[in-house]
Design a protein around this motif. Structure first.
Motif, short mmCIF file in Angstrom:
data_model
loop_
_atom_site.label_atom_id
_atom_site.label_comp_id
_atom_site.label_asym_id
_atom_site.label_seq_id
_atom_site.Cartn_x
_atom_site.Cartn_y
_atom_site.Cartn_z
N LEU A 11 67.64 -16.28 -0.01
CA LEU A 11 67.46 -17.42 -1.06
C LEU A 11 66.61 -16.90 -2.09
CD1 LEU A 11 68.98 -20.28 -1.59
CD2 LEU A 11 66.71 -21.06 -0.86
N GLY A 12 66.98 -16.48 -3.23
CA GLY A 12 66.10 -15.85 -4.25
C GLY A 12 65.20 -14.76 -3.32
N ASP A 13 64.02 -14.63 -3.38
CA ASP A 13 63.11 -13.67 -2.67
C ASP A 13 63.14 -13.87 -1.22
OD1 ASP A 13 63.04 -12.49 -5.18
OD2 ASP A 13 60.99 -13.42 -5.64
N ALA A 14 63.14 -15.05 -0.76
CA ALA A 14 62.80 -15.79 0.40
C ALA A 14 64.17 -15.43 1.36
CB ALA A 14 62.34 -16.81 0.21
N PHE A 15 63.88 -15.50 2.59
CA PHE A 15 65.05 -15.75 3.48
C PHE A 15 64.84 -17.01 4.35
CE2 PHE A 15 64.35 -11.19 3.21
CZ PHE A 15 65.82 -10.82 3.04
N TYR A 16 66.15 -17.46 4.82
CA TYR A 16 65.86 -18.92 5.37
C TYR A 16 66.68 -18.69 6.86
CZ TYR A 16 64.09 -21.94 1.96
OH TYR A 16 63.13 -22.53 1.33
N ARG A 17 66.21 -19.31 7.71
CA ARG A 17 66.75 -19.12 9.09
C ARG A 17 66.97 -20.27 9.77
NH1 ARG A 17 61.68 -16.10 12.22
NH2 ARG A 17 60.48 -18.06 12.46
N LYS A 18 67.83 -20.45 10.79
CA LYS A 18 68.16 -21.50 11.48
C LYS A 18 68.02 -21.16 12.93
CE LYS A 18 72.37 -23.51 11.27
NZ LYS A 18 73.35 -24.38 10.82
N THR A 19 67.06 -21.79 13.92
CA THR A 19 66.80 -21.28 14.99
C THR A 19 67.16 -22.62 15.98
OG1 THR A 19 64.83 -20.58 14.21
CG2 THR A 19 64.80 -20.46 16.46
N GLU A 20 67.87 -22.30 17.02
CA GLU A 20 68.43 -23.26 17.99
C GLU A 20 66.96 -23.44 18.77
OE1 GLU A 20 72.13 -23.85 19.65
OE2 GLU A 20 71.19 -23.86 21.75
N LEU A 21 66.79 -24.98 18.61
CA LEU A 21 65.74 -25.52 19.58
C LEU A 21 66.14 -25.95 20.85
CD1 LEU A 21 64.01 -27.57 16.80
CD2 LEU A 21 63.36 -25.18 17.43
N TYR A 22 67.12 -26.73 20.88
CA TYR A 22 67.49 -27.24 22.35
C TYR A 22 69.05 -27.51 22.27
CZ TYR A 22 62.72 -28.71 22.71
OH TYR A 22 61.32 -28.62 22.88
N VAL A 291 65.20 -23.38 -5.57
CA VAL A 291 64.57 -23.56 -7.04
C VAL A 291 65.07 -22.22 -8.03
CG1 VAL A 291 62.85 -25.20 -6.66
CG2 VAL A 291 62.44 -22.85 -6.70
N CYS A 292 65.54 -21.09 -7.22
CA CYS A 292 65.94 -20.23 -7.95
C CYS A 292 67.48 -20.22 -8.24
CB CYS A 292 65.61 -18.90 -7.19
SG CYS A 292 66.31 -19.19 -5.37
N ASN A 293 68.12 -21.24 -8.35
CA ASN A 293 69.48 -21.32 -8.46
C ASN A 293 70.43 -21.08 -7.73
OD1 ASN A 293 68.97 -22.80 -10.97
ND2 ASN A 293 68.91 -21.03 -12.26
N GLU A 294 69.79 -20.43 -6.58
CA GLU A 294 70.99 -20.07 -5.54
C GLU A 294 71.06 -21.03 -4.35
OE1 GLU A 294 69.99 -15.95 -4.07
OE2 GLU A 294 69.13 -15.31 -5.86
N THR A 295 72.08 -20.87 -3.65
CA THR A 295 72.40 -21.83 -2.52
C THR A 295 72.70 -21.10 -1.40
OG1 THR A 295 74.50 -22.04 -3.20
CG2 THR A 295 72.93 -23.66 -4.14
N ILE A 296 72.60 -21.63 -0.33
CA ILE A 296 73.29 -21.32 1.15
C ILE A 296 73.86 -22.42 1.64
CG2 ILE A 296 72.54 -20.29 3.37
CD1 ILE A 296 69.86 -19.79 2.59
N GLN A 297 75.23 -22.05 2.17
CA GLN A 297 76.15 -23.01 2.60
C GLN A 297 76.20 -22.99 3.92
OE1 GLN A 297 79.51 -23.73 0.74
NE2 GLN A 297 78.64 -23.63 -1.54
#
Lengths: 869, 585
Positions: A11-22, A291-297
């Motif tokens: 997402l922009g310069d960054a990465f997003y991650r989803k981690t399973e907790l439980y 905020v960089c106009n990109e999205t993740i779905q």
């Protein structure tokens, strides 16, 4: 480790991650549908109220409380009114806000603690919506009523309700609203149709976010970040405006192309994030808008609930729980594909080393050439902290440890601390405990609070284990946990008093900082007085036992414990408590058995409560003290009658005390007072209250000899006293003839030397000489010396053959008395022959006189002074 | 004085830090916190001030609190509103607050505490300045000050400790010791270099004889006659030979005083005249000096000489004044009687002397003092004497002294001999009530009633009255008896000497039995340095006299000890007895 990045989304310069907790361990029949859900941040508990609107008494809604991993804490049917909103306080208490404005507070285990109301006005008009918010002041509540008015409470522990001003044109509830905390002020931001208002204590202002054009439509959803710094506004045309919560500055504006209103919208940003984002959730879709106009779905299948955290968003569904967060920078550096960051190289080097490959050396060399090995170790350690998977943590820490071997001056602190903290975090993240804290959250929460939360959830062994493992001083650590454990233990109804007392004693022992009296107080609160007393016995400091004993109405015991403690203030506190609690008789009886308390109370009464003092003595049959009391009182009494009657009471008491001497003395005093009064009336002599001696003196000086004589006889004044008195009085008045007559009236009981001395004192040598001849032989020398007759003194001394007396005469002689000196010396020489016999007669007296007369020193002071003055 | 003095006495710790500490605290409290700008003495009279805040710095005495209540209530009548602040020192007592509450002004005042415990009067004397300690503790049985004493000891401990050994005798000493131990256990321990080795605690009621004797050492005499207050004395016009009074600090800073304070008065003149002559010589040096020498003389010596001159003339004046008062025949007779009482000779003559003393109304307190001395040394008066002396005393000074006698009896200072009766009425009454472990405590509380002085037996055991086979040279004292012209070694100091010598109470069992026990010796910290072992802190609970201090200084010089005297207050016979007068409660 390519697979780690598999769950990363750019997402922009960054990465997003989803981690399973439980995998959630609860089993919800209907999922999260139609339920009111509240989950606390920092991995806090989850409260669920199914079908809150259902009102028929036959099927009440069920309120359920779970840990973050879905472990059940409590479940009970909801019997109160309809609930509008659930929320958690910072100290893990559940708030249930009802339609009528009542707020009920429950603890984690579903036991009711207290309730309060959001104001009288709410009762008539219902609460339409409510929000629970956290600020530096604690946990607050904001409500909006059907009359479109807002009421705020910033801190529910210190309840102050503030009713905010009216919003012009608002009917019913606004389309959306949030609570902002800015500049130490709490405000409400709300939108009504196309207008946006800020409500504070005094005013309602129309505002316009910078850069949001009216064409974008009216605002239908808004969200403020965890830190209250950023704000996101969603319009009905699907435009998402993000900016500072002051509305002064725009970060970005993104068109989401969605016109339906999302179910939830939350900020997802970690501290110091480069790329903050907003997470929006619809029924089937989760959208991350940067905020960089990109999205993740992300598609979603089950209904979910989003929980905002300081560094991400937790997504709770009926089956599992995930953490959505921006990948921390250091993790990006290490795990990004083809990363050449020192940490990534070190990790690679270690992996090769494990495989016993020489490539390890190449990698190491590469890092070392850039002299980045220290940085590499630091990166690995830091990244390990951010990872949730224990295997990843391990490989990172091992790599760090491996790299550390090649460094000489590297401080191991960070490495060791991270190891320890990770161990603690992994322990509390375990599904059986269910506190899914990230390292960042843990740092913010602090260890103290974490331990508190564990204690609150009754994970005592784990809490103690952690305290010991992290070597927290007993005072803040183990002891505190034990105290809570014990307080909880005493509430166990199924155990006997003895069993509990024993269990508590075995566990707590004498750990520093654990107060048995606190535990006992808890037991007493739960209605177990017997247990409380048993526990109090373990309390080493007796002073600590007193307040509770008083509360338990064991006043006798409290008093003896207070006395034992040696703290007089405490004794006095108990005494004054008893005074108010007991009837007089019992109170005095109690004091009687405690002499220390009794004397303390007496002291107080002497100055403050004279009457009580009397009662006290009466109760004790202490006639002697009672009589003394009357005597004292008589001196405060001005009127003669009053004084006499008090003295009569004293006489009665002295009689009871069999103190005949005092009886007589007091009776004499009464007689004297009457006599004085009579004379004062007759002659105005001003005698009242004088002592017998002074009375006689005054009478004599007034020339009232007859009356003085009468006193002398009536009060059986010793002859000696009367003679001295009369002698002095006559000499002072210079009635020398009277004196001579008096001296001849009978043989003087005080001898005649007294006459000589008194006359000399009054500077009448002539009169003095008259009495010298009458003086007894033993005192002759003194008498002669007193009148200054050296020759006479010498004669007398020689006659008595007394060496000491001769010495005394000699010491008074000046050179002009050579004749006398000679005679004396001769006489002394004569005596010296018989020295032995005399010396044995009075040996010690001789020595005594020589050291008793240290002051007869010849050195004249004046002459010394003369030298320098 | 004593030429045999050991040269290796250790140095005393520096106590000026206590003074600095107290001063800084006070300044902070008054100026910074309460903005006090003027100071007045608290008295029972209306306050005339326009200030809108009154600040009272007081001891926690109920009487004083009542005065303040009157002030506040007086302000309330015309509706004047002020802020009132009461600072209790060293601590507040609940009873004081209770008085404020009862008078309905608890809400009008704010309360603060100033934990001021110790006032160093000199290099080796520290006072708690609590004269009421004696009366409250020993007469009224009110133990409120015991904790204060414990706290004071703890303060010394934390500044100059850790102590190696603590010895003590007396009920109150034991309680103070326990209170201190409690505080040590509660507080944190800091490892530091010990500056005080051993501690000796002693109750005043262990030895009443010593403070009842006339003092004849210079410092004691000055206290008896001019009354030293907080180490400061006011010399009247008869001393200064001008029409003004002068206030003088009496401590080791005063070079003249420090040389004569411990001397028997008979030596003081010799010393002063020698000093005067030396001074004259120093002045005389001026003659025949050239300008340069004169300049050096003026700048270096003259100031010191002037200062010495001033002090010398003051002490000569004081000595003259003492001479005038004491050289009268009366005083010699008085001393003679006292010595006879101490020795136990010619008691009948002593009694008739006392009788005459009372009859002639020489002095209210002095007569009482002699009566007490007689009773203690004789283990009580014969019933016949007891009655007749009391009756005569009442005739002389008024019947209100019935209360005084009741107080004296309670303390065991003036009692009737009761042959064959072991338990007093009170004790047997108490005995009936008691059937459990508190028995010990109860009898303790009333022990003073049953207490026999046993002076004669003690005197024999400890050899308090020296043998009189030879002349006692007061210029070169042999033992501590010199402070009483060689007639009596103070019991308190003798006990200290013996216990230090034996390192405990071993071999003194008979003595402690005669003193009603309550002795203890505890090793607190065994690794003390040898030198500090000889610095000994002696704490008198209930006051001590200057004579006792002089005796301890003498003992210190002889044995190479350094004594530090901590006392609840400096006392003497008059202060002791005035506290017990029953007619001013």
């Amino acid at each position: 480790m390519a697979f780690i990045t598999a769950s990363w989304n750019p997402l922009g310069d960054a990465f997003y991650r989803k981690t399973e907790l439980y995998e959630m361990s609860w089993s919800l029949r209907d999922g999260l549908r139609d339920s009111l859900v509240a989950a606390a941040p920092y991995g806090g508990p989850i409260a669920l109220l199914r079908e809150p609107q259902r009102r028929s008494p036959s099927s009440r809604p069920q309120l359920e409380i779970y840990s973050a991993s879905g472990g059940a804490f409590a479940s009970f049917p909801w019997k109160s009114g309809p609930v509008v909103q659930l929320g958690w306080t910072v100290s893990d208490e559940l708030l249930c806000i009802q339609e009528d404005g009542t707020v009920l507070i429950y603890d984690l285990f579903g036991s009711f603690k207290r309730h309060f109301s959001m104001g009288q006005e709410v009762v008539q008009s219902q609460v339409l919506e409510a929000k629970v918010f956290h600020s530096p002041y604690g946990t607050g509540i904001a409500i909006v009523t059907s009359s479109s008015r807002f009421t705020l409470a910033t801190n529910i522990d210190d309840l102050k309700l503030r009713r905010l001003p009216e919003v012009p044109g608002l009917q019913g509830k606004p389309s959306c609203w949030v609570v902002l905390t800015q500049d130490r002020q709490t405000k409400v931001l709300l939108s009504n149709g196309p207008e946006l208002f800020i409500l504070d204590n005094t005013s309602c202002t129309v505002v316009c976010p910078s850069g949001l054009s009216p064409q974008d439509g009216s605002i239908v959803h808004m969200s403020v970040s965890f830190s209250y710094k950023y704000l996101a506004l969603l319009t009905d045309t699907g435009h998402l405006w993000t900016g500072l919560s002051t509305l002064q500055e725009k970060l970005s504006e993104v068109d989401t192309k969605k016109t339906t209103v999302p179910k939830q919208m939350l900020w997802c940003r970690r501290p110091k994030s480069q790329q903050p984002s907003v997470v929006l959730m619809w029924d089937r879709l989760l959208l991350v808008v940067g905020v960089c106009n990109e999205t993740i779905q992300y598609p979603i299948e089950d209904p979910c609930v989003l929980v905002g955290e300081m560094d991400g968003v937790r997504i709770i569904s009926s089956s599992n729980q995930e953490l959505l967060q921006e990948v921390p920078l250091v993790c990006q550096d290490i795990f990004k594909i083809a990363s050449m960051a020192p940490g990534a190289l070190l990790l690679e080097a270690h992996r090769e080393y494990e495989k016993s490959s020489q490539k390890a050396d190449e990698y190491l060399r590469e890092i070392k050439e850039q002299s980045m090995l220290g940085e590499a170790v630091r990166q690995c350690v830091e990244a390990a902290g951010h990872e949730y998977d224990t295997n990843t943590q391990k490989s990172l820490m091992r790599a760090a440890s491996f790299g550390k071997c090649f460094l000489t001056d590297f401080s191991p602190d960070q490495f060791v601390t991270t190891c320890r903290e990770l161990r603690v975090l992994n322990a509390v993240r375990d599904s059986s405990v269910g506190l899914p804290l990230t390292h960042t959250q843990f740092k913010q929460l602090t260890l103290q609070v974490l331990i508190d939360r564990l204690v609150y959830r009754q994970f005592y062994p784990l809490a103690i284990e952690i305290c010991r493992y992290l070597k927290i001083p007993d005072y803040q650590g183990v002891s505190r946990v034990l105290k809570h454990w014990a307080s909880c233990k005493v509430q166990q109804k199924d155990l006997t008093d003895d069993a509990i007392a024993r269990a508590v004693c075995v566990k707590v022992g004498d750990s520093p900082g654990v107060s048995y009296s606190d535990i006992a107080a808890k037991a007493y609160e739960c209605g177990r007085a017997e247990l409380a007393i048993k526990l109090l016995d373990f309390e080493a400091r007796s002073g600590e036992q007193v307040p509770l004993l008083l509360k338990m109405k064991r006043s006798q015991l409290a008093l003896s414990k207070a006395v034992e403690s040696g703290d007089t203030d405490l004794v006095y506190t108990v005494v004054s408590y008893l005074k108010n609690e007991m009837n007089r008789g019992d109170f005095f009886m109690t004091l009687r058995n405690q002499p220390v308390a009794l004397s303390l109370y007496r002291q107080f009464c002497k100055l403050q409560e004279q009457e009580t003092l009397k009662d006290l003595y009466n109760q004790d049959d202490d006639h002697q003290e009672l009589a003394n009391y009357y005597v004292t009182a008589s001196y405060r009494e001005k009127r003669l009658e009053g004084r006499l009657s008090l003295l009569q009471s004293a006489v009665d008491e002295y009689n009871k005390a069999k103190n005949e001497f005092a009886v007589k003395a007091t009776e004499d005093e009464m007689r004297l007072l009457r006599f004085q009064r009579k004379l004062d009336d007759e002659k105005g002599a001003g005698l009242l209250g004088l002592s017998l001696q002074v009375t006689m003196e005054t009478l004599l000086s007034l020339g009232l000899h007859k009356q003085a004589e009468q006193l002398y006889k009536d009060f059986r004044v010793p002859d000696k006293r009367y003679w001295w008195l009369k002698l002095k009085s006559l000499a002072e008045k210079e009635e020398w003839d009277e004196l001579e007559k008096f001296s001849k009236s009978k043989k003087s009981p005080i001898g005649y030397l007294a006459f000589v001395e008194v006359c000399i004192k009054c500077n009448n040598k002539y009169e003095a000489k008259k009495y010298v001849s009458k003086v007894t032989p033993e005192q002759k020398v003194k008498a002669h010396l007193a009148v200054g007759d050296l020759e006479g003194a010498a004669d007398a001394a020689i006659e008595r053959r007394n060496e000491a007396e001769m010495g005394a005469v000699l010491s008074r002689c000046s050179p002009s008395n050579s004749l006398v000196i000679e005679r004396l010396n001769r006489a002394r020489a004569a005596i010296a022959k018989n020295f032995d016999s005399i010396h044995t007669q009075a040996p010690h007296l001789d020595r005594r006189t020589s050291c008793c007369c240290p002051f007869t020193i010849k050195a004249s002071v004046c002459s010394i002074a003369g030298v320098i003055l | 004085m004593a030429h045999s003095a050991r040269r290796d006495s250790p140095e005393l710790p520096d106590f000026s830090i206590l003074k600095r500490l107290a001063r800084d605290q006070l300044i902070y409290l008054l100026e910074q916190q309460h903005e006090v700008d003027k100071l007045y003495k608290v008295e029972h009279k209306p306050v005339i001030s326009t200030s809108d805040q009154l600040c009272f710095l007081i001891r926690p005495r109920i009487q004083t609190v009542k005065w303040i209540c009157d002030v506040v209530n007086a302000d309330k009548v015309p509706g004047k509103s002020r802020r009132y602040k009461i600072i209790f020192t060293p601590q507040k007592f609940y009873a004081c607050e209770a008085v404020l509450e009862e008078q309905g002004i608890f809400g009008d005042v704010t309360i603060d505490e100033w934990p001021f415990y110790l006032l160093p009067l000199d290099d080796d004397i520290i006072s708690l300045e609590l004269p009421e300690f004696f009366q409250d503790n020993f007469l009224a049985g009110d133990q409120r000050w015991v904790r204060t004493a414990g706290s004071a000891l703890h303060l010394l401990y934390s500044l100059y400790g850790p102590f190696s050994k603590v010895y003590g005798i007396g009920r109150c000493s034991k309680m103070a010791y326990e209170s201190w131990r409690e505080q040590v256990e509660e507080g944190e321990q800091k490892a530091r270099q010990a500056e005080i080795g051993n501690v000796f605690l002693i109750d005043r009621d262990v030895d009443f004889v010593t403070p009842l004797c006339s003092q004849v050492v210079y410092e004691g005499l000055v206290d008896d006659i001019f009354r030293i207050k907080c180490g400061c004395v006011e010399f009247g016009p008869d001393v200064t030979s001008s029409d003004k009074s002068v206030k003088v600090m009496l401590n080791s800073q005063d070079k003249v005083f420090s040389e004569i304070r411990n001397e028997h008065f008979s030596n003081v003149f010799g010393f002063l005249s020698q000093k005067a002559r030396n001074l004259q010589t120093a002045y005389d040096k001026r003659r025949g000096m050239d300008i340069k020498q004169m300049k050096a003389f003026v700048s270096e010596e003259l100031k010191g000489l002037k200062q010495e001159h001033r002090l010398l003339s003051l002490h000569i004046g004081a000595s003259e004044s003492i001479m005038k008062k004491k050289t009268k025949q009366d005083f010699q007779e008085l001393l003679k009687t006292e010595h006879l009482l101490l020795e136990g000779f010619e008691i009948r003559e002593c009694i008739s002397y006392i009788e005459e003393h009372i009859n002639r109304q020489v002095s209210m307190v002095e007569s009482l003092r002699l009566l007490c001395l007689l009773s203690i040394t004789e283990n009580g008066l014969l019933p016949k004497d007891y009655r007749s002396l009391k009756a005569q005393y009442l005739q002389s000074y008024g019947v209100d002294h019935l209360l005084t006698f009741s107080n004296l009896r309670q303390l065991g200072l003036l009692v009737e001999q009761q042959p064959g009766e072991t338990l007093t009425v009170m004790e047997s009454k108490v005995g009936k009530l008691v059937n459990d472990k508190t028995a010990g405590k109860l009898t303790d509380a009333f022990s003073s009633l049953a207490k026999k002085s046993n002076f004669r037996a003690l005197s024999r055991k400890l050899n308090l009255v020296p043998k009189m086979d030879e002349e006692y040279d007061l210029r070169v004292p042999r033992d501590m008896a010199y402070i009483f012209s060689g007639a009596y070694i103070p019991l308190s100091c003798k006990l200290i000497e013996q216990v230090l010598e034996r390192d405990g109470w071993m071999g003194l069992e008979e003595v402690t039995r005669l003193l009603n026990g309550h002795e203890f010796a505890v090793t607190v910290d065994s690794k003390g340095k040898n030198d500090t072992q000889r610095i000994i802190l002696v704490m008198f609970l209930g006051g001590c006299t200057y004579s006792e201090i002089s005796a301890l200084r003498f003992l210190g010089r002889e044995k190479g000890y350094k004594f530090i005297v901590v006392t609840t207050a400096i006392t003497n016979s008059s202060r002791l007895l005035e506290a017990l007068l029953g007619n001013h409660v």
